[in-house]
Each structure stands twice: as C-alpha cells, then as structure tokens.
Design an enzyme around this catalytic site. Sequence first.
Site, PDB file in Angstrom:
ATOM      1  N   TYR A  50      -2.889 -12.629   2.712  1.00 31.42           N
ATOM      2  CA  TYR A  50      -2.610 -12.358   1.292  1.00 31.42           C
ATOM      3  C   TYR A  50      -1.429 -13.177   0.762  1.00 31.42           C
ATOM      4  O   TYR A  50      -1.605 -14.108  -0.019  1.00 31.42           O
ATOM      5  CB  TYR A  50      -2.321 -10.866   1.088  1.00 31.42           C
ATOM      6  CG  TYR A  50      -3.479  -9.954   1.361  1.00 31.42           C
ATOM      7  CD1 TYR A  50      -4.406  -9.661   0.361  1.00 31.42           C
ATOM      8  CD2 TYR A  50      -3.660  -9.356   2.610  1.00 31.42           C
ATOM      9  CE1 TYR A  50      -5.467  -8.800   0.601  1.00 31.42           C
ATOM     10  CE2 TYR A  50      -4.724  -8.502   2.850  1.00 31.42           C
ATOM     11  CZ  TYR A  50      -5.618  -8.228   1.843  1.00 31.42           C
ATOM     12  OH  TYR A  50      -6.668  -7.385   2.067  1.00 31.42           O
ATOM     13  N   LYS A 102       0.816  -1.211   0.000  1.00 33.78           N
ATOM     14  CA  LYS A 102       0.000   0.000   0.000  1.00 33.78           C
ATOM     15  C   LYS A 102       0.858   1.274   0.000  1.00 33.78           C
ATOM     16  O   LYS A 102       0.385   2.338  -0.396  1.00 33.78           O
ATOM     17  CB  LYS A 102      -0.976  -0.009   1.184  1.00 33.78           C
ATOM     18  CG  LYS A 102      -1.898  -1.226   1.240  1.00 33.78           C
ATOM     19  CD  LYS A 102      -2.555  -1.517  -0.077  1.00 33.78           C
ATOM     20  CE  LYS A 102      -3.485  -2.725  -0.091  1.00 33.78           C
ATOM     21  NZ  LYS A 102      -2.912  -3.997   0.338  1.00 33.78           N
ATOM     22  N   TYR A 113     -12.264 -14.663   3.070  1.00 35.30           N
ATOM     23  CA  TYR A 113     -11.239 -13.655   3.310  1.00 35.30           C
ATOM     24  C   TYR A 113     -10.747 -13.718   4.762  1.00 35.30           C
ATOM     25  O   TYR A 113     -11.550 -13.688   5.704  1.00 35.30           O
ATOM     26  CB  TYR A 113     -11.808 -12.259   3.034  1.00 35.30           C
ATOM     27  CG  TYR A 113     -10.825 -11.159   3.367  1.00 35.30           C
ATOM     28  CD1 TYR A 113      -9.930 -10.697   2.417  1.00 35.30           C
ATOM     29  CD2 TYR A 113     -10.760 -10.630   4.651  1.00 35.30           C
ATOM     30  CE1 TYR A 113      -9.002  -9.722   2.733  1.00 35.30           C
ATOM     31  CE2 TYR A 113      -9.832  -9.650   4.977  1.00 35.30           C
ATOM     32  CZ  TYR A 113      -8.958  -9.213   4.011  1.00 35.30           C
ATOM     33  OH  TYR A 113      -8.039  -8.257   4.331  1.00 35.30           O
TER      34      TYR A 113
HETATM   35  C1  LIG Z   1      -3.710  -5.223   0.133  1.00 39.79           C
HETATM   36  C2  LIG Z   1      -2.761  -6.376   0.069  1.00 39.79           C
HETATM   37  C3  LIG Z   1      -2.683  -7.193  -1.081  1.00 39.79           C
HETATM   38  C4  LIG Z   1      -3.589  -7.051  -2.255  1.00 39.79           C
HETATM   39  O1  LIG Z   1      -3.367  -5.912  -3.008  1.00 39.79           O
HETATM   40  P1  LIG Z   1      -4.589  -5.241  -3.791  1.00 39.79           P
HETATM   41  O2  LIG Z   1      -3.998  -4.089  -4.459  1.00 39.79           O
HETATM   42  O3  LIG Z   1      -5.609  -4.898  -2.723  1.00 39.79           O
HETATM   43  O4  LIG Z   1      -5.138  -6.263  -4.717  1.00 39.79           O
HETATM   44  C5  LIG Z   1      -1.752  -8.200  -1.114  1.00 39.79           C
HETATM   45  N1  LIG Z   1      -0.952  -8.413  -0.051  1.00 39.79           N
HETATM   46  C6  LIG Z   1      -1.002  -7.677   1.071  1.00 39.79           C
HETATM   47  C7  LIG Z   1      -0.105  -8.025   2.191  1.00 39.79           C
HETATM   48  C8  LIG Z   1      -1.914  -6.628   1.168  1.00 39.79           C
HETATM   49  O5  LIG Z   1      -1.971  -5.905   2.300  1.00 39.79           O
END
Ligand SMILES: *Cc1c(COP(=O)(O)O)cnc(C)c1O
Length: 338
Positions: A290, A49, A264
């Site tokens: 993720y 991010k 999720y």
């Molecule tokens: C937000 C996030 C993602 C996914 O990215 P997007 O742009 O939301 O698809 C992947 N890995 C981590 C650790 C994240 O925080």
Amino acid sequence: MNLARFPRIRLGHLPTPLEPMERLSKHLGGPKLWIKRDDCTGLSTGGNKTRKLEYLMAETLAQGADTVITQGATQSNHARQTAAAAAKLGLACHILLEDRTGYTDPAYTRSANVLMDRLHGATISRRPGGADMQAEMEALAEELRKTGRRPYVIPGGGSNPVGALGYVGAALELVAQASEIGLRIDHVVHATGSAGTQAGLVAGLVGLNSGIPVLGIGVRAPREKQEANVLTLAQRTADHLGLPQGTIRAEHVRANCDYVGQGYGIPTQGMVEAVKLLAEQEGILLDPVYSGKGMAGLIDLIGKGRFGPEENVVFIHTGGAVGLFGYPDAFDLPAEAG
Ligand SMILES: *Cc1c(COP(=O)(O)O)cnc(C)c1O
C-alpha cells in the site's frame, strides 16, 4: 459534525504525529512534503485499520457479539489489527485469508502479518484467489451461530460507514493539527484499497468545508471502479453522519490507479525505489502493498509537476511495514560488507 455521538472504543495512540519530511522534500526539489504517521497508531505495530476498528468494535460489543469474523489478503494488515483488537477485548476472532498473489514462499504465507494474526490467537482459514469473501464470511457466521456463538462480521478493510468514521476523525485531527502550527495543507495523498480511508477523509474534509483535496493512489482496482467505490462509501458515510444530501459529489473523489503494476500485492520497481528512498532519506519504513505504491505514485507525480514547489502535501502513512518481512527478496539490496 459531532463524531462524539457515535460509540467508540479507544484502541489507538491518537492523535498521530504530523511531521515534515525535510530531507525528502529537498531531495525531490519540492513540494513541501509532510507525513501523517498513522503507521504509529500503536495497536500491534499500528496502521490505518485501528481508527476504523475503534468504531467497528464498539458496534460489535453493543450488539452483544462474542466473536468477530473478517477477511483480507494473506498479508492483510486489517486482519492483524482486527486480531489484536479482538484479543484486547476478549473476543474470539476468525480470519479468512484470500490468496490474491499465488505466492508460496513461507515468508509470505506464514510470517509477517500471518505470524502476528496467530500470535493474537486468531483462527485462520484460507480461500483461493477470486473467492466471494463476503459470502464465505456469511457462511462461516451461519456455522458459528449453529454452535451457539454470536458472530459479528467486519467487511474487508473495515470499510463501511461505521469503520469510515475513523477517518472522519482523522480528517478532524489533521485539520486541527495544521491550524495549530499554521500549516496550509494544499493536498492530502494516500494509498487507497477497500476505500474506507479515503471515504472517511473526504466525508470529514468536505463536511468541514476545509477545501483540502484528497488524492488516493490505487493498489488494486482500475480508476473508474476505485473512484466509484470511494464516492459511494463517502456518500453513505456522510449520510450516517447526518450531513445534508448532496454534500459529497463526484468532483471530491480523485484516484490515480497508474501505480498498481501487475496486480494487488505484486511488487513494482517504483514501490521498491520508494521504500528504499523513505528508509534512507527519512528513516521511515513504508510497506510493499500500500504505502510503498502510494509513495511511488506521489514521487512520480511530483516528477511530472503535478504539485507546485511551494505547496504543502501531506502523505498519510497508513502503516503495514510488517509486511516487508513477507517480501524478503523484493528489494535487491547490496551484499553485506563481509
Ligand atoms: C488497508 C490499507 C490501506 C488502504 O486503506 P483502505 O481503507 O482499505 O482503502 C492503505 N495502507 C495500508 C498499509 C493498509 O493496510
């Protein structure tokens, strides 16, 4: 493509390293695995991010805002990085956390990312799972405006054409790094959620005519929905960049959503195994929501012969290892030695 014409504030430690994973590649018997360390972007333990926030926060300041509002799941890495960026820039930060898992363990509800949001001085409020979070943010913005504040609303995951510019930049960075070391990248793989990461990568890699395909491993939505979300945002990002109409086509967007499990943020056996494997083979910490599921997908697809043994596959580590502290009991680790 001229990214430099878009306003940007430096927040991350960039470029992030591109490193071979020699032990893991050997352990799995090929392909040649590489890792792009976007977990090392620096801001409040880093993550993907941060790249998006460099562009989003530039727009926040350009609009004269004094407050940012964003939203995410309880253990949102996006919320944590936004809170840190706001702190660095002297902005107030309001975070709405959606309870997507129903977990009540205080490690999950109060520690890890939530602890860090609060350390950065963000104001947190909670919403039930399934709430219309965009509408909740707009309502809060309206309330704050009435008290004289000037709020800027950042969508969940920072995923809009401005935020996605951060991953256009990552695509340029990756291609430059690969050229420098003479690496032919055959595939890029990463975890995909709110779609901005994949959309930016696709817009950048297709815009460069790199020929490098991207595979997103989904963590929430079913495949058709995920691919549609990524495609729409990649096309909007390409428009924002001024690429010719029709540059981004459906064939450029591939997601595999077979590794979500029950939902999720809910652990899977594959995630647990992938987190342990990377920790033991490479000394790298993935996250439970993720990158752990993304790597679980990559490992399973390697087992199914999806990649040739001599191909070079780059996994983008999108960060989030702090989230491990929200899941202390998920990993079924052996007892201590005594
Ligand atoms: C937000 C996030 C993602 C996914 O990215 P997007 O742009 O939301 O698809 C992947 N890995 C981590 C650790 C994240 O925080």
